[in-house]
Design an enzyme around this catalytic site. Structure first.
Site, PDB file in Angstrom:
ATOM      1  N   SER A 233      57.845  34.672  66.455  1.00 31.31           N
ATOM      2  CA  SER A 233      58.454  34.781  65.142  1.00 31.31           C
ATOM      3  C   SER A 233      59.986  34.728  65.259  1.00 31.31           C
ATOM      4  O   SER A 233      60.513  33.789  65.857  1.00 31.31           O
ATOM      5  CB  SER A 233      57.959  36.063  64.466  1.00 31.31           C
ATOM      6  OG  SER A 233      58.348  36.095  63.137  1.00 31.31           O
ATOM      7  N   ASP A 458      50.729  28.703  59.156  1.00 27.39           N
ATOM      8  CA  ASP A 458      51.512  29.933  59.269  1.00 27.39           C
ATOM      9  C   ASP A 458      52.353  30.139  58.015  1.00 27.39           C
ATOM     10  O   ASP A 458      53.059  29.236  57.567  1.00 27.39           O
ATOM     11  CB  ASP A 458      52.406  29.840  60.512  1.00 27.39           C
ATOM     12  CG  ASP A 458      53.074  31.156  60.883  1.00 27.39           C
ATOM     13  OD1 ASP A 458      53.408  31.943  59.982  1.00 27.39           O
ATOM     14  OD2 ASP A 458      53.265  31.379  62.085  1.00 27.39           O
ATOM     15  N   HIS A 487      49.966  34.421  62.194  1.00 28.85           N
ATOM     16  CA  HIS A 487      51.346  34.479  62.670  1.00 28.85           C
ATOM     17  C   HIS A 487      51.348  35.141  64.035  1.00 28.85           C
ATOM     18  O   HIS A 487      50.994  36.314  64.177  1.00 28.85           O
ATOM     19  CB  HIS A 487      52.179  35.277  61.671  1.00 28.85           C
ATOM     20  CG  HIS A 487      53.638  35.282  61.976  1.00 28.85           C
ATOM     21  ND1 HIS A 487      54.387  34.133  62.052  1.00 28.85           N
ATOM     22  CD2 HIS A 487      54.500  36.306  62.218  1.00 28.85           C
ATOM     23  CE1 HIS A 487      55.645  34.446  62.318  1.00 28.85           C
ATOM     24  NE2 HIS A 487      55.732  35.758  62.431  1.00 28.85           N
TER      25      HIS A 487
END
Length: 529
Positions: A233, A458, A487
């Site tokens: 991320s 995502d 994610h």
């Protein structure tokens, strides 16, 4: 990961982007990879750290890490342009490789995202015997750290933690100009609180580039000539910035669920794009709930599920459920479904119980826990770091007309998250310290091949971000998990991905071309009666 927002709303934290919304026109100036002063500062700090090493010891009992995990600190400058000025300590932890000394390849450092996430739980993948990481653990010490401002690393604050959690929170979707004005006032007050509670000297240095410099000092303190890194991320953007600043210090790097690193995307455009992607994944989940209507009894079509959601929001708005769960709290709980399909059954199950008359199930899941003092401090700190880094990293629009125009237009088509995300980020419009210009992420001499992993659906870091990172990091290879949307992909069971991640980390092996994998196993309710 997910974050509770400051301004009476709960929105997404992990930044990502799809193609920019038509109304968004924010721009950013590219910056040089490093100023001479900063480059000198990080070399100075790294040399000192290499000499000092890390005084590893048993972790403090209240940190919650079992033996044989060890903890320590690395000292870094607050401002790398002033390496002899004020310093802070960065908390780190590690667990040694499980293989022989001959099998050891160094340290693997992890960042889970945020900004504001702690990586300190990473060594627990070894102590909890995570099968996905068995081979990698033989080769590497697993190292986690709290980035600057986070947790045990000179934590920053923007509000009193108990007030932050307990304050009544408005519906993130405004009904009037008065509602918008109230949110603007809260955003400005929060920005002022960040400067007041953290101090301008520290707040102005809360940037991704500085965290990347901290990462290089940690590398030196570990005694490693080159960095092995796994970032998820926001951790992908941190990795990409590190790769740009220190290309010859990278040994192996995996970035998973990728922030679009284009300077023009950091961070205003990223959050607009995220709103679009969250709506798409919310729609995926509604279809899944409808498919299993025999289990959940929420609705047998996506449209009926949406109608139930609208009814639930209206009920909570008129009279907070259990006295504590309003539309904002609902969003804070329900947004975990678009983030992770591992949450699909959990969220649907709580909702189903509520519809069957179990109000407490929803209150327990979505309501604030005012008794959790430590958790509230962590929540407030994480939100403060998120805001500080995103607001300081880049220049944000200061015109409310632009914010209003862009988010009003997006909300019409993508209502699930748009206004909540806007209020989450609005402190950046009145930020109290100078805003920087983003690093122009690109391959530079000496950078080895980077492995990129991304699912196509995502919500938090949309697929186009991986494509852009792949374009900018020449020679990188992209593994695409098609028709999936969780994610964070590398910690899910999908042999097509897991085997390649392990091979890259253990032997440096790559396919020599991009790879598309089928999705991991779709979630199924515990009972499908």
């Amino acid at each position: 990961m997910r974050r509770t927002v400051v301004l009476g709303v709960t929105g997404a934290l992990i930044a990502g982007a799809v193609a920019a919304a038509p109304t968004a026109t924010a721009t950013a100036t590219h910056r040089a990879p490093d100023s001479p002063a900063e480059a000198y500062g990080v070399k100075t700090a790294a040399a000192r750290a290499a000499k000092a090493g890390i005084d590893w010891a048993a972790c403090p009992a209240d940190w919650g890490f079992e033996t044989p995990i060890q903890c320590g600190y690395v000292t870094v400058p607050v401002n790398y342009a002033k390496p002899n000025g004020k310093t802070i300590r960065i908390a780190v932890d590690r667990i040694g490789n499980t293989g022989t000394p001959a099998e050891r390849q160094g340290s693997l450092i992890y960042n889970p995202g945020g900004p504001g996430g702690s990586g300190m739980r990473f060594p627990r993948r070894v102590t909890t015997n995570s099968a996905l990481w068995t081979s990698t653990a033989k080769a590497y010490d697993f190292v986690g750290f709290d980035p600057r401002g986070v947790g045990h690393s000179a934590p920053i604050s923007c509000a009193d933690p108990q007030e932050f959690v307990a304050a009544p929170k408005a519906d993130p979707v405004p009904d009037s100009e008065a509602d918008k004005l109230a949110q603007r006032k809260l955003a400005k007050e929060y920005a002022e609180g960040c400067k007041e509670r953290t101090g301008a000297a520290m707040l102005s240095q809360m940037t991704t580039a500085n965290t990347a410099r901290d990462l290089d000092v940690i590398r030196a303190a570990l005694g490693e000539k080159k960095l092995n890194y796994l970032g998820v991320s926001y951790g992908t953007y941190l990795g990409a910035v590190y790769a740009t600043l220190f290309p010859e210090h990278v040994r192996r790097m995996i970035i998973d669920s990728v922030v679009n690193p284009a300077p023009s995307n950091i961070w205003y455009e990223a959050n607009l794009g995220q709103d679009v992607a969250f709506q798409g994944r919310w729609d995926d989940w509604k279809a899944w709930v409808a498919k299993y209507d025999s289990v959940y009894h929420i609705g047998d079509t996506p449209e009926k599920v949406q109608a139930q959601w609208d009814k639930l929001r209206a009920t909570a708005k008129a009279d907070p459920i259990g006295g504590v769960v309003g539309p904002n709290e609902l969003l804070g709980f329900f947004q975990s479904a678009p983030y992770y399909d591992s949450s699909w059954a959990t969220v649907a199950g709580v909702w189903s119980k509520y519809l069957a008359g179990d109000t407490q199930a929803l209150v327990d899941a979505a309501g604030p826990d005012l008794s959790d003092t430590a958790g509230n401090i962590t929540s407030e700190n994480g939100n403060a770091v998120y805001t500080a880094v995103e607001c300081t990293d880049s220049k944000w629009p200061t015109s409310w007309k632009k914010w209003d125009r862009d988010n009003t237009a997006l909300h019409k088509k993508y209502p699930f998250l748009t206004w909540a995300n806007a209020w989450m980020n609005l402190p950046c419009a009145t930020w109290g310290v100078p805003q920087q210009t983003p690093v122009d992420v690109k391959s530079r001499h000496g950078l080895p091949k980077v492995l990129i992993v991304q699912s196509t659906r995502d919500a938090a870091t949309p697929y186009s971000g991986a494509v852009e990172a792949h374009r900018r990091l020449k020679g990188s290879e992209l593994i695409t998990e098609k028709d999936a949307g969780s994610h964070g992909v590398t910690n899910l069971v999908n042999p097509c991905i897991n085997d390649r991640v392990t091979a890259y980390l253990v032997s440096g092996a790559l396919d020599g071309h991009d790879v598309t994998c089928a999705p991991h196993t779709a979630p199924v309710p515990a009972t499908t009666g």
